[in-house]
Design a protein around this motif. Sequence first.
Motif, PDB file in Angstrom:
ATOM      1  N   SER A  56      16.688  30.767 -35.575  1.00  0.00           N
ATOM      2  CA  SER A  56      16.312  31.065 -36.956  1.00  0.00           C
ATOM      3  C   SER A  56      15.948  29.825 -37.759  1.00  0.00           C
ATOM      4  N   THR A  57      16.393  28.670 -37.303  1.00  0.00           N
ATOM      5  CA  THR A  57      16.121  27.418 -38.011  1.00  0.00           C
ATOM      6  C   THR A  57      15.430  26.437 -37.089  1.00  0.00           C
ATOM      7  N   THR A  58      14.315  25.903 -37.555  1.00  0.00           N
ATOM      8  CA  THR A  58      13.611  24.854 -36.824  1.00  0.00           C
ATOM      9  C   THR A  58      13.331  23.697 -37.766  1.00  0.00           C
ATOM     10  N   TYR A  59      13.268  22.497 -37.223  1.00  0.00           N
ATOM     11  CA  TYR A  59      12.952  21.337 -38.054  1.00  0.00           C
ATOM     12  C   TYR A  59      12.222  20.322 -37.197  1.00  0.00           C
ATOM     13  N   TYR A  60      11.356  19.547 -37.858  1.00  0.00           N
ATOM     14  CA  TYR A  60      10.397  18.698 -37.168  1.00  0.00           C
ATOM     15  C   TYR A  60      10.333  17.313 -37.796  1.00  0.00           C
ATOM     16  N   ALA A  61       9.937  16.357 -36.958  1.00  0.00           N
ATOM     17  CA  ALA A  61       9.573  15.051 -37.489  1.00  0.00           C
ATOM     18  C   ALA A  61       8.274  15.201 -38.273  1.00  0.00           C
ATOM     19  N   ASP A  62       8.117  14.401 -39.308  1.00  0.00           N
ATOM     20  CA  ASP A  62       6.913  14.489 -40.131  1.00  0.00           C
ATOM     21  C   ASP A  62       5.650  14.249 -39.302  1.00  0.00           C
ATOM     22  N   SER A  63       5.756  13.420 -38.273  1.00  0.00           N
ATOM     23  CA  SER A  63       4.588  13.047 -37.474  1.00  0.00           C
ATOM     24  C   SER A  63       4.024  14.206 -36.657  1.00  0.00           C
ATOM     25  N   VAL A  64       4.825  15.257 -36.444  1.00  0.00           N
ATOM     26  CA  VAL A  64       4.357  16.377 -35.620  1.00  0.00           C
ATOM     27  C   VAL A  64       4.291  17.692 -36.400  1.00  0.00           C
ATOM     28  N   LYS A  65       4.771  17.689 -37.624  1.00  0.00           N
ATOM     29  CA  LYS A  65       4.820  18.910 -38.418  1.00  0.00           C
ATOM     30  C   LYS A  65       3.420  19.498 -38.568  1.00  0.00           C
ATOM     31  N   GLY A  66       3.293  20.779 -38.313  1.00  0.00           N
ATOM     32  CA  GLY A  66       2.012  21.460 -38.405  1.00  0.00           C
ATOM     33  C   GLY A  66       1.211  21.436 -37.110  1.00  0.00           C
ATOM     34  N   ARG A  67       1.636  20.613 -36.157  1.00  0.00           N
ATOM     35  CA  ARG A  67       0.931  20.532 -34.865  1.00  0.00           C
ATOM     36  C   ARG A  67       1.805  21.034 -33.713  1.00  0.00           C
ATOM     37  N   PHE A  68       3.106  20.798 -33.791  1.00  0.00           N
ATOM     38  CA  PHE A  68       4.030  21.180 -32.727  1.00  0.00           C
ATOM     39  C   PHE A  68       4.885  22.359 -33.189  1.00  0.00           C
TER      40      PHE A  68
END
Length: 125
Positions: A56-68
């Motif tokens: 239910s929760t995901t989080y990403y590094a800014d460098s990959v957000k929107g791509r991964f």
Amino acid sequence: QVQLVESGGGLVQAGGSLRLSCAASGRTFSSYTMGWFRQAPGTEREFVAAISWSGSTTYYADSVKGRFTISRDNAKNTVYLQMNSLKPEDTAVYYCAGDKIRGRHSTWGADFDSWGQGTQVTVSS
């Protein structure tokens, strides 16, 4: 601990896509927060993405957000990393990791107690 085995790495041109998989053994997989980290030559290991035990929760590094995109299938004991719009700077060894502390939502590698052997991703320009 769970045992983790990554697959799906390879060579791809810039702008292309790859999907990494991480197969886990062990009955406790569904309770683990799962993450992906990467390490390029001469650099420190860095956080890429993570997903809570329920998905239910995901989080990403800014460098990959929107791509991964990270996802998991607890019935198959597998976590995935879909990587789109790949860039040469995404080139690295990618590691799957598990954190047995439910709800911690850490991005710090030292909090993850289970690690795979890594899979190489190379993005050519």
